[in-house]
Motif scaffolding. Structure first.
Motif, mmCIF file in Angstrom:
data_model
loop_
_atom_site.group_PDB
_atom_site.id
_atom_site.type_symbol
_atom_site.label_atom_id
_atom_site.label_comp_id
_atom_site.label_asym_id
_atom_site.label_seq_id
_atom_site.Cartn_x
_atom_site.Cartn_y
_atom_site.Cartn_z
ATOM 1 N N PRO A 22 0.831 -1.206 0.000
ATOM 2 C CA PRO A 22 0.000 0.000 0.000
ATOM 3 C C PRO A 22 0.868 1.260 0.000
ATOM 4 C CG PRO A 22 -0.769 -1.550 1.657
ATOM 5 C CD PRO A 22 0.532 -2.086 1.120
ATOM 6 N N ARG A 23 0.479 2.238 -0.762
ATOM 7 C CA ARG A 23 1.143 3.540 -0.914
ATOM 8 C C ARG A 23 2.481 3.464 -1.627
ATOM 9 N NH1 ARG A 23 -1.227 4.098 4.011
ATOM 10 N NH2 ARG A 23 0.590 3.544 5.198
ATOM 11 N N LEU A 24 3.109 2.303 -1.714
ATOM 12 C CA LEU A 24 4.429 2.208 -2.333
ATOM 13 C C LEU A 24 4.432 1.390 -3.613
ATOM 14 C CD1 LEU A 24 6.630 1.578 0.824
ATOM 15 C CD2 LEU A 24 6.370 3.701 -0.439
ATOM 16 N N GLY A 25 3.392 0.592 -3.810
ATOM 17 C CA GLY A 25 3.366 -0.273 -4.990
ATOM 18 C C GLY A 25 4.546 -1.238 -4.960
ATOM 19 N N ARG A 26 5.186 -1.391 -6.106
ATOM 20 C CA ARG A 26 6.376 -2.255 -6.193
ATOM 21 C C ARG A 26 7.667 -1.438 -6.188
ATOM 22 N NH1 ARG A 26 2.423 -4.889 -9.166
ATOM 23 N NH2 ARG A 26 2.112 -7.034 -8.499
ATOM 24 N N THR A 27 7.544 -0.139 -5.968
ATOM 25 C CA THR A 27 8.726 0.723 -6.006
ATOM 26 C C THR A 27 9.660 0.495 -4.827
ATOM 27 O OG1 THR A 27 7.630 2.514 -4.828
ATOM 28 C CG2 THR A 27 7.442 2.526 -7.224
ATOM 29 N N ASP A 105 8.947 -7.665 14.255
ATOM 30 C CA ASP A 105 8.008 -8.633 13.687
ATOM 31 C C ASP A 105 7.296 -7.969 12.511
ATOM 32 O OD1 ASP A 105 6.430 -10.872 13.276
ATOM 33 O OD2 ASP A 105 4.909 -10.203 14.712
ATOM 34 N N PRO A 106 7.995 -7.771 11.393
ATOM 35 C CA PRO A 106 7.383 -7.063 10.268
ATOM 36 C C PRO A 106 6.304 -7.906 9.596
ATOM 37 C CG PRO A 106 9.533 -7.878 9.638
ATOM 38 C CD PRO A 106 9.367 -8.176 11.102
ATOM 39 N N PRO A 107 5.259 -7.246 9.112
ATOM 40 C CA PRO A 107 4.175 -7.997 8.469
ATOM 41 C C PRO A 107 4.569 -8.441 7.065
ATOM 42 C CG PRO A 107 3.747 -5.651 8.334
ATOM 43 C CD PRO A 107 4.988 -5.823 9.172
ATOM 44 N N ASP A 108 4.082 -9.618 6.675
ATOM 45 C CA ASP A 108 4.300 -10.053 5.292
ATOM 46 C C ASP A 108 3.327 -9.274 4.402
ATOM 47 O OD1 ASP A 108 1.869 -11.215 5.793
ATOM 48 O OD2 ASP A 108 2.518 -13.264 5.451
ATOM 49 N N PRO A 109 3.480 -9.333 3.089
ATOM 50 C CA PRO A 109 2.618 -8.531 2.207
ATOM 51 C C PRO A 109 1.122 -8.801 2.383
ATOM 52 C CG PRO A 109 4.503 -9.339 0.987
ATOM 53 C CD PRO A 109 4.558 -9.986 2.339
ATOM 54 N N ASP A 110 0.742 -10.049 2.623
ATOM 55 C CA ASP A 110 -0.679 -10.349 2.817
ATOM 56 C C ASP A 110 -1.213 -9.693 4.087
ATOM 57 O OD1 ASP A 110 -0.794 -11.868 0.501
ATOM 58 O OD2 ASP A 110 -0.290 -13.726 1.552
ATOM 59 N N ARG A 111 -0.441 -9.777 5.158
ATOM 60 C CA ARG A 111 -0.861 -9.160 6.416
ATOM 61 C C ARG A 111 -0.929 -7.646 6.282
ATOM 62 N NH1 ARG A 111 2.538 -10.725 11.589
ATOM 63 N NH2 ARG A 111 3.236 -8.579 11.622
ATOM 64 N N THR A 112 -0.016 -7.066 5.504
ATOM 65 C CA THR A 112 -0.038 -5.620 5.266
ATOM 66 C C THR A 112 -1.312 -5.214 4.540
ATOM 67 O OG1 THR A 112 2.371 -5.530 5.165
ATOM 68 C CG2 THR A 112 1.181 -3.716 4.153
ATOM 69 N N LEU A 113 -1.673 -5.954 3.505
ATOM 70 C CA LEU A 113 -2.892 -5.629 2.755
ATOM 71 C C LEU A 113 -4.144 -5.837 3.596
ATOM 72 C CD1 LEU A 113 -1.927 -7.085 -0.725
ATOM 73 C CD2 LEU A 113 -2.041 -4.685 -0.046
ATOM 74 N N ARG A 114 -4.177 -6.895 4.412
ATOM 75 C CA ARG A 114 -5.322 -7.116 5.303
ATOM 76 C C ARG A 114 -5.449 -5.977 6.313
ATOM 77 N NH1 ARG A 114 -3.568 -12.387 5.560
ATOM 78 N NH2 ARG A 114 -2.707 -12.023 7.628
ATOM 79 N N ALA A 115 -4.328 -5.542 6.866
ATOM 80 C CA ALA A 115 -4.353 -4.444 7.834
ATOM 81 C C ALA A 115 -4.850 -3.163 7.177
ATOM 82 C CB ALA A 115 -2.968 -4.233 8.422
ATOM 83 N N ARG A 116 -4.433 -2.933 5.954
ATOM 84 C CA ARG A 116 -4.877 -1.741 5.222
ATOM 85 C C ARG A 116 -6.388 -1.794 4.984
ATOM 86 N NH1 ARG A 116 -2.759 3.041 2.667
ATOM 87 N NH2 ARG A 116 -4.394 3.668 1.269
ATOM 88 N N ARG A 117 -6.902 -2.950 4.568
ATOM 89 C CA ARG A 117 -8.347 -3.098 4.341
ATOM 90 C C ARG A 117 -9.121 -2.942 5.651
ATOM 91 N NH1 ARG A 117 -6.982 -7.246 0.437
ATOM 92 N NH2 ARG A 117 -6.934 -8.671 2.186
ATOM 93 N N ASP A 118 -8.632 -3.534 6.721
ATOM 94 C CA ASP A 118 -9.302 -3.402 8.020
ATOM 95 C C ASP A 118 -9.321 -1.947 8.471
ATOM 96 O OD1 ASP A 118 -9.682 -6.115 8.015
ATOM 97 O OD2 ASP A 118 -8.055 -6.544 9.440
#
Length: 184
Positions: A22-27, A105-118
């Protein structure tokens, strides 16, 4: 069959595509000019939002201040200035501590996207609740605004977001190319 976009192609040495954050894309993967432009855009947006919020808080505070007797206004202003300075530092320190804990304990990409949606699902409810609380907190809104400004300043000035660290670790864990074989 259509070819993949270059952003969807696997990173060198990896068999999976670089995940979008989120906010960074693949950059985030190369941290080149597009990455820094996205971070700069976020910073400009947050600074503008905080400027508008600060103008709102100043108007609200002025309205509360006008209700005070003239002899108490100077003392109230001093108390608000001191509380705002403490809240600014407190917000920055709290954000740095949370950032340090998130890096452990950094979030993996799936957890990051779930957190953003929540987070996006909860925002409308928080806005409605916030409108009522602003009226109750009007006398101390400068300190609240300083706390938020401290947190945002600390959030914007980090070298790397926890989501980037988590995505990098996820990418390394899913590597099947030459990079993974060298470390084995």
């Amino acid at each position: 069959m259509a070819s993949r976009a270059s952003s969807e192609a696997p990173a060198p040495g990896y068999s999976v595509p670089v995940p979008a954050l989120p906010r960074l894309g693949r950059t985030w993967y190369r941290r080149g000019a597009p990455y820094w432009l996205r971070r700069a855009r976020t910073t400009v947006f947050v600074v503008l939002a905080m400027a508008l919020f600060s103008l709102f808080v100043a108007g609200l505070y002025e309205g509360v201040r006008d209700l005070l007797p003239s002899s108490a206004r100077v003392m109230w202003d001093v108390v608000q200035a001191a509380a705002s300075a403490v809240a600014l530092v407190w917000g920055a320190v709290a954000q740095r501590r949370e950032h340090r804990a998130a890096l452990l304990d950094p979030p993996d990409p799936d957890r990051t996207l779930r957190a953003r949606r929540d987070h996006e699902r909860r925002v409308p409810g928080r806005i409605a609740l916030g409108r009522g609380l602003v009226l109750l907190a009007a006398p101390v809104m400068p300190a609240v605004a300083a706390y938020v400004a401290g947190r945002l300043a600390a959030w914007l000035t980090v070298r790397e977001y926890p989501s980037e660290v988590g995505a990098r670790r996820w990418l390394e864990a899913h590597a099947t190319g030459p990079t993974a074989r060298q470390g084995a």
